[in-house]
Scaffold this active site. Structure first.
Site, short mmCIF file in Angstrom:
data_model
loop_
_atom_site.label_atom_id
_atom_site.label_comp_id
_atom_site.label_asym_id
_atom_site.label_seq_id
_atom_site.Cartn_x
_atom_site.Cartn_y
_atom_site.Cartn_z
N HIS A 1 5.53 -6.65 -10.70
CA HIS A 1 5.50 -6.22 -9.30
C HIS A 1 4.75 -7.19 -8.38
O HIS A 1 5.06 -7.26 -7.19
CB HIS A 1 4.82 -4.85 -9.23
CG HIS A 1 4.82 -4.22 -7.87
ND1 HIS A 1 5.96 -3.73 -7.27
CD2 HIS A 1 3.81 -4.01 -6.98
CE1 HIS A 1 5.67 -3.24 -6.09
NE2 HIS A 1 4.36 -3.39 -5.88
N ASP B 1 9.18 -4.67 -13.28
CA ASP B 1 8.32 -4.04 -12.28
C ASP B 1 8.12 -2.58 -12.66
O ASP B 1 9.07 -1.78 -12.64
CB ASP B 1 8.99 -4.16 -10.91
CG ASP B 1 8.10 -3.72 -9.76
OD1 ASP B 1 7.22 -2.87 -9.98
OD2 ASP B 1 8.31 -4.22 -8.64
N SER C 1 6.77 -4.36 -1.78
CA SER C 1 6.30 -3.04 -2.18
C SER C 1 6.38 -2.08 -0.99
O SER C 1 7.44 -1.95 -0.39
CB SER C 1 4.89 -3.15 -2.76
OG SER C 1 4.50 -1.97 -3.39
N TRP C 2 5.29 -1.40 -0.60
CA TRP C 2 5.32 -0.60 0.61
C TRP C 2 5.72 -1.45 1.81
O TRP C 2 6.38 -0.95 2.74
CB TRP C 2 3.97 0.06 0.87
CG TRP C 2 3.82 0.53 2.29
CD1 TRP C 2 3.07 -0.05 3.27
CD2 TRP C 2 4.47 1.66 2.88
NE1 TRP C 2 3.21 0.65 4.44
CE2 TRP C 2 4.07 1.69 4.24
CE3 TRP C 2 5.35 2.62 2.42
CZ2 TRP C 2 4.51 2.67 5.12
CZ3 TRP C 2 5.80 3.60 3.30
CH2 TRP C 2 5.38 3.61 4.64
N GLY D 1 0.83 -1.19 0.00
CA GLY D 1 0.00 0.00 0.00
C GLY D 1 0.87 1.24 0.00
O GLY D 1 1.60 1.47 -0.96
#
Length: 322
Positions: free
Chosen positions: A302, A274, A118-119, A51
């Site tokens: 990703h 990605d 990711s986040w 996120g």
């Protein structure tokens, strides 16, 4: 550094359900939902979702051997089952790092493996840098350091050259006169009092991310990103964090601090194609953290469920299971 296509790729472990779940009050305002899966007596592993605002996804339970790991997940502030929903107040990277420590103490865990994509990689790195002695290993994929160049690549100009059709839909809620700073234009709408305008902006923001997640398109996933219950928390929280530079001291702070990971074993996993978090950041991190294995997946984007990414994740967690 490795970059190979393995024809005998491992898949994620089978679907499992939590053996324990609950809520933890982490501030006067925020209450987080957490769950534990796998073996209650297994090696503790914390898995951090993306996120910000993504919430727990069932596939995050499946990257570890459930017979050997005690797998812990939680919905970060403002998303998933945590409350209040989509709340921006008292919601920063350092609040989330503090929540991780509060959860660790609540569960009676001395040290744990930390995993994030990711986040989730951003938060995992921030936690490992500031609480180095609590981390046994660090596994990160789709590396994101919230640098200005990374945010502009995806939300202003860069990825747009590869997905101009999807980017046009992202541009649609923003008048041409405001498109020189899309992050600011979205922030105004996502935090404004116009509920209809906020929802329109949230769906456009979230759908853009869903469209670019994987090398192979997934229409079902793309549609789910535009659903209100996903879009509002994801868009509001992401924009909030990105406008504030991830709440880091300066642009590039996270990578500047990576020398603090010296001696910590781990794995960096990155899809070559990605578009959301391009490989430059993973490359930069690998140079600063030589103790980590750097695995480049040559036929992936990703998403954590792409075959090459899943394979690399399972192999990494298996390697650290003992």
């Amino acid at each position: 550094m490795t970059e190979t296509v393995d024809t005998t790729r491992r898949g994620l472990y089978p679907v499992i359900e939590p053996f324990d779940s609950g809520f933890l009050q982490v501030s006067p305002l925020h209450r987080i939902y957490y769950e534990q899966c796998g073996n209650p007596d297994g090696k503790p592993a914390l898995v951090l979702h993306g996120g910000p605002g993504g919430g727990i996804s069932p596939f995050l339970r499946r990257g570890h051997d459930p017979e050997r790991y005690r797998i812990i997940l939680f919905d970060q502030r403002g998303c998933g089952q945590s409350t209040p929903y989509a709340e921006l107040a008292d919601n920063t990277t350092w609040d989330l790092v503090a929540d991780i420590e509060t959860l660790r103490q609540h569960l009676g865990i001395e040290r744990w493996q930390v995993v994030g994509g990711s986040w989730g990689s951003t938060l995992a790195l921030a936690y490992a840098i500031t609480h180095r002695l609590r981390v046994t290993e660090l596994i990160v994929r789709g590396i994101f350091a919230v640098r200005t160049a990374e945010v502009r690549w995806f939300y202003q100009s860069g990825a747009s050259f590869l997905y101009p059709d999807a980017f046009d839909r992202y541009l649609a809620p923003i008048p041409e006169t405001e498109r020189d700073d899309l992050l600011a234009a979205y922030y105004q709408r996502l935090t404004g009092g116009d509920a209809a305008g906020q929802l329109e902006a949230a769906k456009a923001w979230s759908a853009w991310e869903g469209a670019a997640l994987s090398l192979i398109p997934d229409p079902e996933r793309e549609a789910s990103f535009a659903e209100e219950e996903t879009a509002v928390a994801l868009a509001r929280l992401e924009c909030h964090y990105f406008v504030n530079g991830g709440f880091f001291v300066h642009d590039g702070w996270l990578l500047d601090q990576a020398s603090g990971l010296e001696g910590l074993p781990g794995e960096i996993i990155q899809g070559r194609y990605d578009l959301v978090t391009p490989m430059q950041t993973a490359h930069d991190l690998a140079k600063r953290w030589p103790d980590a294995t750097f695995t480049i997946v040559p036929d992936a984007g990703h998403s954590g469920v792409e075959p090459g990414i899943a394979d690399a994740m399972v192999r990494a967690t298996d390697r650290f299971a003992s």
